[in-house]
Structures are given as structure tokens and as C-alpha cells.
Design an enzyme around this catalytic site. Structure first.
Site, PDB file in Angstrom:
ATOM      1  N   PRO A  12       0.786  -1.226   0.000  1.00 23.86           N
ATOM      2  CA  PRO A  12       0.000   0.000   0.000  1.00 23.86           C
ATOM      3  C   PRO A  12       0.819   1.278   0.000  1.00 23.86           C
ATOM      4  O   PRO A  12       1.865   1.350   0.668  1.00 23.86           O
ATOM      5  CB  PRO A  12      -0.811  -0.071   1.298  1.00 23.86           C
ATOM      6  CG  PRO A  12      -0.624  -1.410   1.843  1.00 23.86           C
ATOM      7  CD  PRO A  12       0.463  -2.107   1.110  1.00 23.86           C
ATOM      8  N   ASN A  13       0.311   2.239  -0.742  1.00 20.68           N
ATOM      9  CA  ASN A  13       0.818   3.618  -0.811  1.00 20.68           C
ATOM     10  C   ASN A  13       2.134   3.759  -1.580  1.00 20.68           C
ATOM     11  O   ASN A  13       2.597   4.877  -1.803  1.00 20.68           O
ATOM     12  CB  ASN A  13       0.970   4.223   0.604  1.00 20.68           C
ATOM     13  CG  ASN A  13      -0.359   4.250   1.329  1.00 20.68           C
ATOM     14  OD1 ASN A  13      -1.326   4.765   0.800  1.00 20.68           O
ATOM     15  ND2 ASN A  13      -0.424   3.668   2.519  1.00 20.68           N
ATOM     16  N   ARG A  20       5.011  11.069  -2.382  1.00 17.38           N
ATOM     17  CA  ARG A  20       4.746  10.775  -0.974  1.00 17.38           C
ATOM     18  C   ARG A  20       5.989  10.996  -0.122  1.00 17.38           C
ATOM     19  O   ARG A  20       7.001  10.303  -0.314  1.00 17.38           O
ATOM     20  CB  ARG A  20       4.320   9.310  -0.891  1.00 17.38           C
ATOM     21  CG  ARG A  20       4.130   8.784   0.498  1.00 17.38           C
ATOM     22  CD  ARG A  20       4.031   7.265   0.488  1.00 17.38           C
ATOM     23  NE  ARG A  20       3.870   6.781   1.845  1.00 17.38           N
ATOM     24  CZ  ARG A  20       4.165   5.562   2.235  1.00 17.38           C
ATOM     25  NH1 ARG A  20       4.621   4.681   1.370  1.00 17.38           N
ATOM     26  NH2 ARG A  20       4.001   5.218   3.487  1.00 17.38           N
ATOM     27  N   TYR A  25      11.253   9.064   1.384  1.00 15.28           N
ATOM     28  CA  TYR A  25      11.296   8.000   0.378  1.00 15.28           C
ATOM     29  C   TYR A  25      11.984   8.400  -0.928  1.00 15.28           C
ATOM     30  O   TYR A  25      12.134   7.557  -1.821  1.00 15.28           O
ATOM     31  CB  TYR A  25       9.869   7.513   0.085  1.00 15.28           C
ATOM     32  CG  TYR A  25       9.194   6.939   1.315  1.00 15.28           C
ATOM     33  CD1 TYR A  25       9.707   5.813   1.948  1.00 15.28           C
ATOM     34  CD2 TYR A  25       8.066   7.540   1.864  1.00 15.28           C
ATOM     35  CE1 TYR A  25       9.118   5.294   3.086  1.00 15.28           C
ATOM     36  CE2 TYR A  25       7.459   7.024   2.995  1.00 15.28           C
ATOM     37  CZ  TYR A  25       7.987   5.906   3.613  1.00 15.28           C
ATOM     38  OH  TYR A  25       7.399   5.394   4.741  1.00 15.28           O
ATOM     39  N   ASN A  76       8.427  -5.290  -0.980  1.00 16.60           N
ATOM     40  CA  ASN A  76       8.322  -4.137  -0.085  1.00 16.60           C
ATOM     41  C   ASN A  76       6.848  -4.056   0.299  1.00 16.60           C
ATOM     42  O   ASN A  76       6.029  -3.529  -0.471  1.00 16.60           O
ATOM     43  CB  ASN A  76       8.783  -2.847  -0.762  1.00 16.60           C
ATOM     44  CG  ASN A  76       8.719  -1.665   0.203  1.00 16.60           C
ATOM     45  OD1 ASN A  76       8.084  -1.748   1.256  1.00 16.60           O
ATOM     46  ND2 ASN A  76       9.371  -0.573  -0.150  1.00 16.60           N
ATOM     47  N   ALA A  79       3.298  -0.542   4.812  1.00 13.42           N
ATOM     48  CA  ALA A  79       2.882  -0.647   6.219  1.00 13.42           C
ATOM     49  C   ALA A  79       2.404  -2.048   6.591  1.00 13.42           C
ATOM     50  O   ALA A  79       2.400  -2.403   7.782  1.00 13.42           O
ATOM     51  CB  ALA A  79       1.782   0.373   6.506  1.00 13.42           C
ATOM     52  N   HIS A  82       4.273  -4.457   9.068  1.00 11.56           N
ATOM     53  CA  HIS A  82       4.292  -4.373  10.523  1.00 11.56           C
ATOM     54  C   HIS A  82       3.154  -5.135  11.205  1.00 11.56           C
ATOM     55  O   HIS A  82       3.163  -5.254  12.428  1.00 11.56           O
ATOM     56  CB  HIS A  82       4.273  -2.886  10.928  1.00 11.56           C
ATOM     57  CG  HIS A  82       5.303  -2.075  10.177  1.00 11.56           C
ATOM     58  ND1 HIS A  82       6.657  -2.344  10.254  1.00 11.56           N
ATOM     59  CD2 HIS A  82       5.178  -1.052   9.292  1.00 11.56           C
ATOM     60  CE1 HIS A  82       7.318  -1.498   9.467  1.00 11.56           C
ATOM     61  NE2 HIS A  82       6.441  -0.708   8.867  1.00 11.56           N
ATOM     62  N   ASP A  89       2.245 -15.758   6.578  1.00 18.36           N
ATOM     63  CA  ASP A  89       1.853 -17.147   6.333  1.00 18.36           C
ATOM     64  C   ASP A  89       1.995 -17.510   4.854  1.00 18.36           C
ATOM     65  O   ASP A  89       2.413 -18.626   4.530  1.00 18.36           O
ATOM     66  CB  ASP A  89       0.411 -17.378   6.797  1.00 18.36           C
ATOM     67  CG  ASP A  89       0.300 -17.480   8.312  1.00 18.36           C
ATOM     68  OD1 ASP A  89       1.347 -17.503   8.996  1.00 18.36           O
ATOM     69  OD2 ASP A  89      -0.840 -17.533   8.820  1.00 18.36           O
ATOM     70  N   GLU A 100      13.119  -9.143   1.661  1.00 15.98           N
ATOM     71  CA  GLU A 100      12.296  -8.037   2.168  1.00 15.98           C
ATOM     72  C   GLU A 100      13.075  -6.746   1.941  1.00 15.98           C
ATOM     73  O   GLU A 100      14.262  -6.671   2.279  1.00 15.98           O
ATOM     74  CB  GLU A 100      12.029  -8.239   3.662  1.00 15.98           C
ATOM     75  CG  GLU A 100      11.247  -7.101   4.301  1.00 15.98           C
ATOM     76  CD  GLU A 100      11.162  -7.250   5.820  1.00 15.98           C
ATOM     77  OE1 GLU A 100      11.702  -8.240   6.362  1.00 15.98           O
ATOM     78  OE2 GLU A 100      10.585  -6.349   6.462  1.00 15.98           O
ATOM     79  N   HIS A 102      13.042  -2.361   2.067  1.00 13.44           N
ATOM     80  CA  HIS A 102      12.451  -1.076   2.450  1.00 13.44           C
ATOM     81  C   HIS A 102      13.360   0.044   1.987  1.00 13.44           C
ATOM     82  O   HIS A 102      14.587  -0.028   2.169  1.00 13.44           O
ATOM     83  CB  HIS A 102      12.264  -0.982   3.964  1.00 13.44           C
ATOM     84  CG  HIS A 102      11.367  -2.051   4.493  1.00 13.44           C
ATOM     85  ND1 HIS A 102      10.000  -1.985   4.367  1.00 13.44           N
ATOM     86  CD2 HIS A 102      11.640  -3.231   5.095  1.00 13.44           C
ATOM     87  CE1 HIS A 102       9.474  -3.076   4.893  1.00 13.44           C
ATOM     88  NE2 HIS A 102      10.442  -3.862   5.338  1.00 13.44           N
ATOM     89  N   ARG A 109      12.932   4.610  12.731  1.00 13.30           N
ATOM     90  CA  ARG A 109      11.750   5.481  12.691  1.00 13.30           C
ATOM     91  C   ARG A 109      10.848   5.196  13.900  1.00 13.30           C
ATOM     92  O   ARG A 109      11.330   4.778  14.946  1.00 13.30           O
ATOM     93  CB  ARG A 109      11.046   5.290  11.335  1.00 13.30           C
ATOM     94  CG  ARG A 109      11.970   5.672  10.157  1.00 13.30           C
ATOM     95  CD  ARG A 109      11.308   5.460   8.826  1.00 13.30           C
ATOM     96  NE  ARG A 109      10.122   6.302   8.674  1.00 13.30           N
ATOM     97  CZ  ARG A 109       9.209   6.124   7.712  1.00 13.30           C
ATOM     98  NH1 ARG A 109       9.375   5.142   6.823  1.00 13.30           N
ATOM     99  NH2 ARG A 109       8.163   6.917   7.638  1.00 13.30           N
ATOM    100  N   ARG A 113       7.094   0.841  13.678  1.00  5.69           N
ATOM    101  CA  ARG A 113       7.723   0.311  12.463  1.00  5.69           C
ATOM    102  C   ARG A 113       8.862  -0.663  12.779  1.00  5.69           C
ATOM    103  O   ARG A 113       9.478  -1.233  11.870  1.00  5.69           O
ATOM    104  CB  ARG A 113       8.279   1.451  11.605  1.00  5.69           C
ATOM    105  CG  ARG A 113       7.236   2.381  11.048  1.00  5.69           C
ATOM    106  CD  ARG A 113       7.868   3.411  10.112  1.00  5.69           C
ATOM    107  NE  ARG A 113       7.043   4.578   9.969  1.00  5.69           N
ATOM    108  CZ  ARG A 113       6.076   4.728   9.050  1.00  5.69           C
ATOM    109  NH1 ARG A 113       5.848   3.785   8.173  1.00  5.69           N
ATOM    110  NH2 ARG A 113       5.361   5.834   9.013  1.00  5.69           N
TER     111      ARG A 113
HETATM  112  C1  DQA Z   1       8.445   1.266   3.780  1.00  4.37           C
HETATM  113  C2  DQA Z   1       8.519   1.435   5.299  1.00  4.37           C
HETATM  114  C3  DQA Z   1       7.156   1.206   5.949  1.00  4.37           C
HETATM  115  O1  DQA Z   1       7.234   1.410   7.347  1.00  4.37           O
HETATM  116  C4  DQA Z   1       6.138   2.186   5.381  1.00  4.37           C
HETATM  117  O2  DQA Z   1       4.864   1.924   5.930  1.00  4.37           O
HETATM  118  C5  DQA Z   1       6.101   2.185   3.897  1.00  4.37           C
HETATM  119  C6  DQA Z   1       7.373   2.163   3.175  1.00  4.37           C
HETATM  120  C7  DQA Z   1       9.789   1.632   3.101  1.00  4.37           C
HETATM  121  O3  DQA Z   1       9.968   1.239   1.951  1.00  4.37           O
HETATM  122  O4  DQA Z   1      10.635   2.297   3.686  1.00  4.37           O
HETATM  123  O5  DQA Z   1       5.049   2.304   3.287  1.00  4.37           O
HETATM  124  O6  DQA Z   1       8.146  -0.089   3.484  1.00  4.37           O
END
Ligand code: DQA
Length: 146
Positions: A12-13, A20, A25, A76, A79, A82, A89, A100, A102, A109, A113
Site C-alpha cells: 500500500p501507498n 509521498r 522516500y 516491499n 505498512a 508491521h 503465512d 524483504e 524497504h 523510525r 515500524r
Molecule cells: C516502507 C517502510 C514502511 O514502514 C512504510 O509503511 C512504507 C514504506 C519503506 O519502503 O521504507 O510504506 O516499506
């Protein structure tokens, strides 16, 4: 034989990257990061597939669909990292390499997180290196696949 496939997933996002919170980022867009990963994958003899979704269920479906088909997943989860035990699963039931990734360093942070439910089922984790993380993730996959 065809090239091994790497599935790149964004949660998401992350479709808003570039607009953003650029101070956290960066200014590169999601398309920029996917292009960098695709180029690195091509150079490593890997085929890249990509999906971004704001819906947890789409990511679960994509992970399930990678079983027996994709050699690695780079994820990635945004959120969902977390708290989304459904991703934990689904990845636990996937038998390939899992990276993984980020852009920021969540451990530096807010406290909420600092927990990742994905890390326990990841082969390795790349955090805090911005867009360069994508190239590093593909390089890690290449090495791990031998
Ligand atoms: C993120 C870190 C997460 O905590 C956050 O919610 C994101 C971006 C990162 O790429 O740094 O949406 O995954």
C-alpha cells in the site's frame, strides 16, 4: 530453458512514490524503481514480474501464485510489513528465495515500524538504502540462485 522469474511486490501507498514524503522516500517514482530492478534482472539473466497493490489480499494471491513458478520474491510490503500475518503465512508457504526490501530504515523510525512480521520468513532484508536497494536485492537473488 527460460530464465528464472523474480516476482517484485509492492504494498500500500507505494504507488505514490515520488510524491509521498519525498524527504523520507526520495523523488524516484515506483516506475523508476521497477525499471531499475528490471534492468538489473535482465543483466543477471532473470525475468522480472511486478505487482503493486493497496489490497493485502492481492499480495497474498500473488505470493500463492508464485509457488512452484517463481524462483524468488522481492517484497516491499509497505505498512503491511508491521502487522499483516497473512503475508507472513503466505511467504512461509512459499519455498523460493524471499528478499524483504524497504527504502527507508524502519528501525530508525517510529516504534511501531520496528516490528516486521515478514522478516522471520525472509531469506534476507535490505533496508535504508533507497532505490539502490532494488539493484542489491536482484544481485542477492542472483547469488542465492547460484
Ligand atoms: C516502507 C517502510 C514502511 O514502514 C512504510 O509503511 C512504507 C514504506 C519503506 O519502503 O521504507 O510504506 O516499506
Amino acid at each position: 530453458m527460460s530464465d528464472p522469474t523474480v516476482l517484485l511486490l509492492h504494498g500500500p501507498n507505494l504507488n505514490l512514490l515520488g510524491e509521498r514524503e519525498p524527504e523520507i522516500y526520495g523523488t524516484a517514482t515506483l516506475d523508476d524503481h521497477v525499471a531499475a530492478a528490471r534492468s538489473a534482472a535482465g543483466a543477471a539473466g532473470l525475468t522480472l514480474e511486478h505487482l503493486q497493490s493497496n489490497a493485502e489480499s492481492d499480495l497474498v494471491d500473488a505470493i500463492q501464485g508464485a509457488r512452484g513458478r517463481c524462483a524468488a520474491i522481492v517484497i516491499n510490503p509497505g505498512a503491511l510489513t508491521h502487522y499483516a500475518w497473512s503475508l507472513h503465512d503466505a511467504l512461509a508457504a512459499y519455498d523460493g528465495v524471499v528478499i524483504e526490501l524497504h527504502l527507508s530504515n524502519p528501525n530508525a523510525r517510529e516504534a511501531w515500524r520496528h516490528t516486521s512480521v515478514v522478516s522471520p520468513v525472509a531469506t534476507g532484508t535490505i533496508v535504508g538504502l533507497g532505490g539502490h536497494g532494488y539493484v542489491l536485492a536482484i544481485e542477492a537473488v542472483r547469488r542465492l540462485l547460484g
